[in-house]
Design a protein around this motif. Sequence first.
Motif, PDB file in Angstrom:
ATOM      1  N   VAL A  17       0.840  -1.202   0.000  1.00 44.37           N
ATOM      2  CA  VAL A  17       0.000   0.000   0.000  1.00 44.37           C
ATOM      3  C   VAL A  17       0.875   1.251   0.000  1.00 44.37           C
ATOM      4  O   VAL A  17       0.619   2.198  -0.751  1.00 44.37           O
ATOM      5  CB  VAL A  17      -0.981  -0.008   1.193  1.00 44.37           C
ATOM      6  CG1 VAL A  17      -1.719   1.323   1.305  1.00 44.37           C
ATOM      7  CG2 VAL A  17      -1.962  -1.161   1.063  1.00 44.37           C
ATOM      8  N   VAL A  20       2.262   2.431  -3.372  1.00 41.21           N
ATOM      9  CA  VAL A  20       1.296   3.195  -4.172  1.00 41.21           C
ATOM     10  C   VAL A  20       1.062   4.574  -3.557  1.00 41.21           C
ATOM     11  O   VAL A  20       1.091   5.591  -4.246  1.00 41.21           O
ATOM     12  CB  VAL A  20      -0.037   2.420  -4.297  1.00 41.21           C
ATOM     13  CG1 VAL A  20      -1.100   3.268  -4.989  1.00 41.21           C
ATOM     14  CG2 VAL A  20       0.176   1.105  -5.039  1.00 41.21           C
ATOM     15  N   LEU A  21       0.844   4.620  -2.263  1.00 47.66           N
ATOM     16  CA  LEU A  21       0.534   5.874  -1.574  1.00 47.66           C
ATOM     17  C   LEU A  21       1.671   6.883  -1.688  1.00 47.66           C
ATOM     18  O   LEU A  21       1.440   8.086  -1.850  1.00 47.66           O
ATOM     19  CB  LEU A  21       0.221   5.574  -0.104  1.00 47.66           C
ATOM     20  CG  LEU A  21      -0.333   6.677   0.763  1.00 47.66           C
ATOM     21  CD1 LEU A  21      -1.596   7.257   0.174  1.00 47.66           C
ATOM     22  CD2 LEU A  21      -0.603   6.137   2.159  1.00 47.66           C
ATOM     23  N   VAL A  27      -1.460   9.685  -8.697  1.00 46.05           N
ATOM     24  CA  VAL A  27      -2.756   9.363  -8.096  1.00 46.05           C
ATOM     25  C   VAL A  27      -3.721   8.809  -9.145  1.00 46.05           C
ATOM     26  O   VAL A  27      -4.434   7.839  -8.898  1.00 46.05           O
ATOM     27  CB  VAL A  27      -3.378  10.597  -7.404  1.00 46.05           C
ATOM     28  CG1 VAL A  27      -4.753  10.291  -6.859  1.00 46.05           C
ATOM     29  CG2 VAL A  27      -2.459  11.103  -6.306  1.00 46.05           C
ATOM     30  N   ARG A  30      -2.386   5.093 -10.090  1.00 43.11           N
ATOM     31  CA  ARG A  30      -2.161   4.026  -9.123  1.00 43.11           C
ATOM     32  C   ARG A  30      -3.120   4.018  -7.932  1.00 43.11           C
ATOM     33  O   ARG A  30      -3.589   2.961  -7.531  1.00 43.11           O
ATOM     34  CB  ARG A  30      -0.720   4.100  -8.603  1.00 43.11           C
ATOM     35  CG  ARG A  30       0.303   3.971  -9.732  1.00 43.11           C
ATOM     36  CD  ARG A  30       1.696   3.884  -9.219  1.00 43.11           C
ATOM     37  NE  ARG A  30       1.891   2.601  -8.524  1.00 43.11           N
ATOM     38  CZ  ARG A  30       2.876   2.381  -7.673  1.00 43.11           C
ATOM     39  NH1 ARG A  30       3.750   3.336  -7.395  1.00 43.11           N
ATOM     40  NH2 ARG A  30       2.996   1.211  -7.087  1.00 43.11           N
ATOM     41  N   LEU A  31      -3.374   5.171  -7.343  1.00 52.59           N
ATOM     42  CA  LEU A  31      -4.150   5.213  -6.104  1.00 52.59           C
ATOM     43  C   LEU A  31      -5.656   5.300  -6.354  1.00 52.59           C
ATOM     44  O   LEU A  31      -6.433   4.623  -5.684  1.00 52.59           O
ATOM     45  CB  LEU A  31      -3.703   6.383  -5.236  1.00 52.59           C
ATOM     46  CG  LEU A  31      -4.359   6.491  -3.860  1.00 52.59           C
ATOM     47  CD1 LEU A  31      -4.007   5.282  -2.992  1.00 52.59           C
ATOM     48  CD2 LEU A  31      -3.935   7.777  -3.162  1.00 52.59           C
ATOM     49  N   ILE A 126     -10.212   3.739  -4.080  1.00 57.04           N
ATOM     50  CA  ILE A 126      -8.855   3.496  -3.586  1.00 57.04           C
ATOM     51  C   ILE A 126      -8.697   2.054  -3.119  1.00 57.04           C
ATOM     52  O   ILE A 126      -7.723   1.379  -3.467  1.00 57.04           O
ATOM     53  CB  ILE A 126      -8.499   4.495  -2.465  1.00 57.04           C
ATOM     54  CG1 ILE A 126      -8.293   5.888  -3.062  1.00 57.04           C
ATOM     55  CG2 ILE A 126      -7.267   4.036  -1.694  1.00 57.04           C
ATOM     56  CD1 ILE A 126      -8.199   6.997  -2.034  1.00 57.04           C
ATOM     57  N   LEU A 130      -6.075  -0.501  -4.865  1.00 60.72           N
ATOM     58  CA  LEU A 130      -4.962  -1.076  -4.114  1.00 60.72           C
ATOM     59  C   LEU A 130      -5.000  -2.594  -4.153  1.00 60.72           C
ATOM     60  O   LEU A 130      -3.966  -3.243  -4.336  1.00 60.72           O
ATOM     61  CB  LEU A 130      -4.988  -0.585  -2.662  1.00 60.72           C
ATOM     62  CG  LEU A 130      -4.615   0.880  -2.458  1.00 60.72           C
ATOM     63  CD1 LEU A 130      -4.914   1.308  -1.028  1.00 60.72           C
ATOM     64  CD2 LEU A 130      -3.149   1.127  -2.811  1.00 60.72           C
TER      65      LEU A 130
END
Length: 149
Positions: A17, A20-21, A27, A30-31, A126, A130
């Motif tokens: 996580v 990605v974050l 954003v 990926r997020l 999200i 993820l």
Amino acid sequence: MASVHREFLVDATPDQVWDVLADFGAVHERLAPGFVTDTRLDADTRTVTFAEGTVVAERLVDLDPVRRCVAYTVVGGSLHPSHHHAWMQALPEAGGTTRFVWHIDVLPEDLAAPITEFVDHGATVIRAALEAAVTRSPREGEPVHETAR
């Protein structure tokens, strides 16, 4: 000041996580793909375009790999809060999963209701992104199953 706080479990490890974050400029890829349609990074500020047309400039406040926490504040765009500070964090949970925390403080308080709707929709996107993006590797203590060819 109003606060919006959401937590949800993600079937991915905290490191997955966080990968990605921590990608502050991706954003839309990926997020939160689909919820966010474009992200442009210029130094410490990203311009985020949301699917429904809102555009905001968000300045990075902190990117902490130890706490797996990213903090940002709105500094421009079509949303005009007098104050907007947010953070997202990936916390370890039992079984190698992750508790995703998203917290926003905002003024004026009347922005809390529309931001809450926005966050609720975003959290759903999200979580799905993820879980779809991670390549599951065996968690510590889990047996590795190999298929003979």
